[in-house]
Design a protein around this motif. Structure first.
Motif, short mmCIF file in Angstrom:
data_model
loop_
_atom_site.label_atom_id
_atom_site.label_comp_id
_atom_site.label_asym_id
_atom_site.label_seq_id
_atom_site.Cartn_x
_atom_site.Cartn_y
_atom_site.Cartn_z
N UNK A 1 0.86 -1.34 -0.09
CA UNK A 1 0.11 0.06 0.00
C UNK A 1 0.95 1.23 0.10
N UNK A 2 0.35 2.21 -0.72
CA UNK A 2 1.20 3.46 -1.02
C UNK A 2 0.44 4.55 -0.31
N UNK A 3 1.24 5.28 0.52
CA UNK A 3 0.42 6.58 0.93
C UNK A 3 0.25 7.80 0.01
N UNK A 4 -0.75 8.45 0.40
CA UNK A 4 -0.99 9.70 -0.75
C UNK A 4 -1.19 11.01 0.19
N UNK A 5 -0.58 12.02 -0.20
CA UNK A 5 -0.97 13.36 0.19
C UNK A 5 -1.15 13.75 1.68
N UNK A 6 0.09 13.52 2.55
CA UNK A 6 -0.09 14.09 3.91
C UNK A 6 -0.08 15.31 4.12
N UNK A 7 -1.05 15.85 4.63
CA UNK A 7 -1.35 17.26 4.56
C UNK A 7 -1.83 17.71 6.22
N UNK A 8 -1.14 18.89 6.54
CA UNK A 8 -1.49 19.27 7.94
C UNK A 8 -1.67 20.97 7.67
#
Length: 265
Positions: free
Chosen positions: A191-198
């Motif tokens: 699985x691949x992470x996408x767009x970690x935004x804070x």
């Protein structure tokens, strides 16, 4: 063309699963997202190898041939080995060279508790809040242009959710979405992470770690994933967050980009 980079291989898997088109030209791939033409890394060229010396401007010209209306140039290279001369030549052609770090994990370290509700996004209001959060991170881009991009990105990602490939999780403070991350299956066991935004006002509070952990643990527990993949700026703060969660460096991912028009600010 065989893609050896784990970063690009997982990128391409999610793009094709969400509606993008990949054209194989032998020495390179042309990746198109017709419904979202301003998505830089949904509309790009992926080279198998760096160009021959002196061929950097020709590669940029090839991008313009493939994407004549684009306000950006995005070029990936399947190997992270770029000579100093080639890097300088791409920079002379107006490109920014990003040597990102690809990290992997098979298990996650639990982060500290946070003062937020952490859960999967659910329904149109949550996804619109995700688009609004993204827009607040890029105030230099005209709002209408960015929201068009962000809403179409949501459409693409919700296709992955509907297909059972994963979820996007958010951290909500007083009912407002302030941090978010998604993880989606790309191939068996990965699985691949996408767009970690804070949101800038809510950073350094453990929220990014909380949403990355939630999305990753969901993939491990519910979807039978054995390997999680995430990409970060090599010199950015996020890479340290990911390492503390149990991710380890696996490779580098070479991406070259130039923005112009409404996106050039």
């Amino acid at each position: 063309m065989h893609v050896s980079s784990l970063g690009f291989r997982t990128d391409l898997a999610l793009l094709t699963a969400s509606g993008s088109i990949v054209e194989d030209r032998g020495t390179h791939l042309v990746v198109r997202s017709p419904d979202n033409p301003s998505y830089f890394w949904g509309n790009f060229i992926l080279l198998a190898q760096p160009p021959v010396p002196g061929g950097e401007r020709e590669v940029v010209g090839a991008f313009h041939t493939e994407f004549p209306l684009a306000d950006h140039v995005s070029i990936g290279i399947d190997t992270a080995d770029l000579s100093d001369d080639a890097r300088a030549a791409f920079e002379a052609a107006g490109m920014t060279v990003d040597d990102a770090t690809v990290l992997t994990a098979s298990a996650l370290v639990a982060p500290r508790e946070v003062a937020a509700e952490v859960r999967a996004l659910d329904g149109d209001d949550d996804w619109e809040a995700r688009a609004r959060l993204s827009q607040q991170l890029y105030p230099q881009t005209p709002e209408e242009a960015f929201m068009t991009f962000a809403r179409q990105k949501n459409v693409q990602e919700r296709r992955l959710v509907d297909a059972g490939r994963g979820q996007r999780f958010g951290a909500f403070v007083d009912g407002t979405l302030v941090s978010t991350a998604g993880a989606f299956v790309t191939e068996d066991g990965v699985a691949r992470f996408q767009s970690v935004e804070t949101h800038p006002d809510h950073r350094r509070q453990g929220l990014a770690a909380a949403v990355v952990h939630a999305a990753g643990q969901d993939a491990l527990d519910r979807l039978g994933v054995r390997t999680l993949v995430i990409v970060a700026d090599t010199d950015g703060e996020a890479v340290g967050i990911y390492r503390r969660l149990g991710f380890a460096d696996a490779e580098r991912q070479l991406m070259l980009e130039r923005r112009s028009g409404e996106w050039g600010a």
